[in-house]
Design an enzyme around this catalytic site. Sequence first.
Site, PDB file in Angstrom:
ATOM      1  N   LYS A  35      13.216  32.465  28.026  1.00  0.00           N
ATOM      2  CA  LYS A  35      12.194  32.506  27.106  1.00  0.00           C
ATOM      3  C   LYS A  35      12.304  33.553  25.988  1.00  0.00           C
ATOM      4  O   LYS A  35      11.780  33.540  25.005  1.00  0.00           O
ATOM      5  CB  LYS A  35      10.925  32.590  27.909  1.00  0.00           C
ATOM      6  CG  LYS A  35      10.601  33.752  28.623  1.00  0.00           C
ATOM      7  CD  LYS A  35       9.421  33.877  29.399  1.00  0.00           C
ATOM      8  CE  LYS A  35       9.435  35.001  30.361  1.00  0.00           C
ATOM      9  NZ  LYS A  35       8.522  35.053  31.451  1.00  0.00           N
ATOM     10  N   ARG A 130      -2.214  37.955  37.386  1.00  0.00           N
ATOM     11  CA  ARG A 130      -2.210  36.948  36.416  1.00  0.00           C
ATOM     12  C   ARG A 130      -2.130  35.632  37.394  1.00  0.00           C
ATOM     13  O   ARG A 130      -3.100  35.205  37.858  1.00  0.00           O
ATOM     14  CB  ARG A 130      -0.700  37.152  35.715  1.00  0.00           C
ATOM     15  CG  ARG A 130      -0.688  36.281  34.244  1.00  0.00           C
ATOM     16  CD  ARG A 130       0.752  36.653  33.564  1.00  0.00           C
ATOM     17  NE  ARG A 130       1.782  35.969  34.313  1.00  0.00           N
ATOM     18  CZ  ARG A 130       3.123  36.111  33.857  1.00  0.00           C
ATOM     19  NH1 ARG A 130       3.220  36.688  32.801  1.00  0.00           N
ATOM     20  NH2 ARG A 130       4.004  35.465  34.436  1.00  0.00           N
TER      21      ARG A 130
HETATM   22  C1  LIG Z   1       8.943  35.647  32.483  1.00  0.00           C
HETATM   23  C2  LIG Z   1       8.923  35.417  33.737  1.00  0.00           C
HETATM   24  C3  LIG Z   1       9.974  35.656  34.587  1.00  0.00           C
HETATM   25  C4  LIG Z   1      11.173  36.480  34.226  1.00  0.00           C
HETATM   26  O1  LIG Z   1      10.769  37.665  33.968  1.00  0.00           O
HETATM   27  P1  LIG Z   1      11.758  38.802  33.621  1.00  0.00           P
HETATM   28  O2  LIG Z   1      11.233  40.181  33.450  1.00  0.00           O
HETATM   29  O3  LIG Z   1      12.369  38.404  32.067  1.00  0.00           O
HETATM   30  O4  LIG Z   1      12.906  38.728  34.603  1.00  0.00           O
HETATM   31  C5  LIG Z   1       9.862  35.204  35.845  1.00  0.00           C
HETATM   32  N1  LIG Z   1       8.618  34.745  36.510  1.00  0.00           N
HETATM   33  C6  LIG Z   1       7.586  34.345  35.548  1.00  0.00           C
HETATM   34  C7  LIG Z   1       6.467  33.411  36.260  1.00  0.00           C
HETATM   35  C8  LIG Z   1       7.705  34.497  34.253  1.00  0.00           C
HETATM   36  O5  LIG Z   1       6.737  34.128  33.470  1.00  0.00           O
END
Ligand SMILES: *Cc1c(COP(=O)(O)O)cnc(C)c1O
Length: 359
Positions: A35, A130
């Site tokens: 993302k 969250r």
């Molecule tokens: C964005 C996200 C991740 C990845 O996070 P990083 O810090 O980029 O490794 C993992 N799990 C969820 C639920 C996320 O939203």
Amino acid sequence: MYPTLEIDKGKLADNARAVASVCGAAGIDVAGVVKVVNGDPVCARVMYENGCGRIASSRMDQLERLHREAPGIPLLLVRVPMISEADALVRTAGMSLNSDRDVLRAVNAAAGKAGVVHDVILMRELGDLREGVWEEAEYIAMAVEVENELKHLRLAGTGTNLGCYGSIRPTAEKMGELVAATERIESAIGRRVDIISGGGSTSLPLVMGGEMPERVNHLRVGEGIVVCKDNEDLYGVKIDGTHRDVLTLKAEVLEARVKPSRPIGEIAYDAFRVKNIYTDRGERRRALLGVGKVDYGYPDQISPRTAGAELLGASSDHTILDVEDADPDIRAGDILTFDALYAAVAFLSVSPGVRKVYI
Ligand SMILES: *Cc1c(COP(=O)(O)O)cnc(C)c1O
């Protein structure tokens, strides 16, 4: 031509391999989260071919593009699906993270309609506040419903997310709570689940320190592969063989000249309604670049690689550097390179004014 976000595919491959290998040695599969690069299909392909068993994003539009442009890669939606996107989800991604019964029922109905079985990871709230189920009885009841009643869903496992909103650090204790809750689900459904997903990049230090409970066998890693700066800068841990410079922002100098360092006149508000403090350092050489906050969001999330150059500030479309002590001398037309942290990369990747270049 500029600004560009340059993506080094070789370094990205090295990072994916290094992270997957450290995790693999601890029995952990890695989902590569794309993302931060707007679901870039080239990055997704590189990460998938270098040890990430699945590619993940929080955004359905990115997953749909990957489904079209990088077919054959198993996909995971890491944001709890919207009911309005349930039909698109089951057609596009084989797995999603979930925390709401109404959503699960909608995804089940969509999967039934599409004639597919959709894998779900049930998210446990461990305090970051969250997504995730906080009440344990409700968490177990939800798992039992998926297992016994929602015939078009498969309970693939459990997971949690820490660090993103509430700044909560993943610890062995938090991971132990996830494993314990999972084991209560397993008693209730009478079988073991396949996946216990222990978070994102902020969980990597636990793996490196050998502190991750054995049953945690899955992580969802974005920053730690693509940007690869936070664990080193914030916690002093770095996975051998990883690079900090997979991504480079390049921008062009529009003007370079000597000016006073403190604005002249009555200081009020800047373009973003902020009252700034400007230090008077006398007359100094400044460079004005053709990239701005609209492209990267936060000036404090980018830093010039030019020795002696210092970022002074920015407006929507301009970035201003002090280059008095820069080596070599900076002139209009020069292309300067910058490091970018996670948030800046996320903005740069979606900015239509920033061209992606692969090397
Ligand atoms: C964005 C996200 C991740 C990845 O996070 P990083 O810090 O980029 O490794 C993992 N799990 C969820 C639920 C996320 O939203």
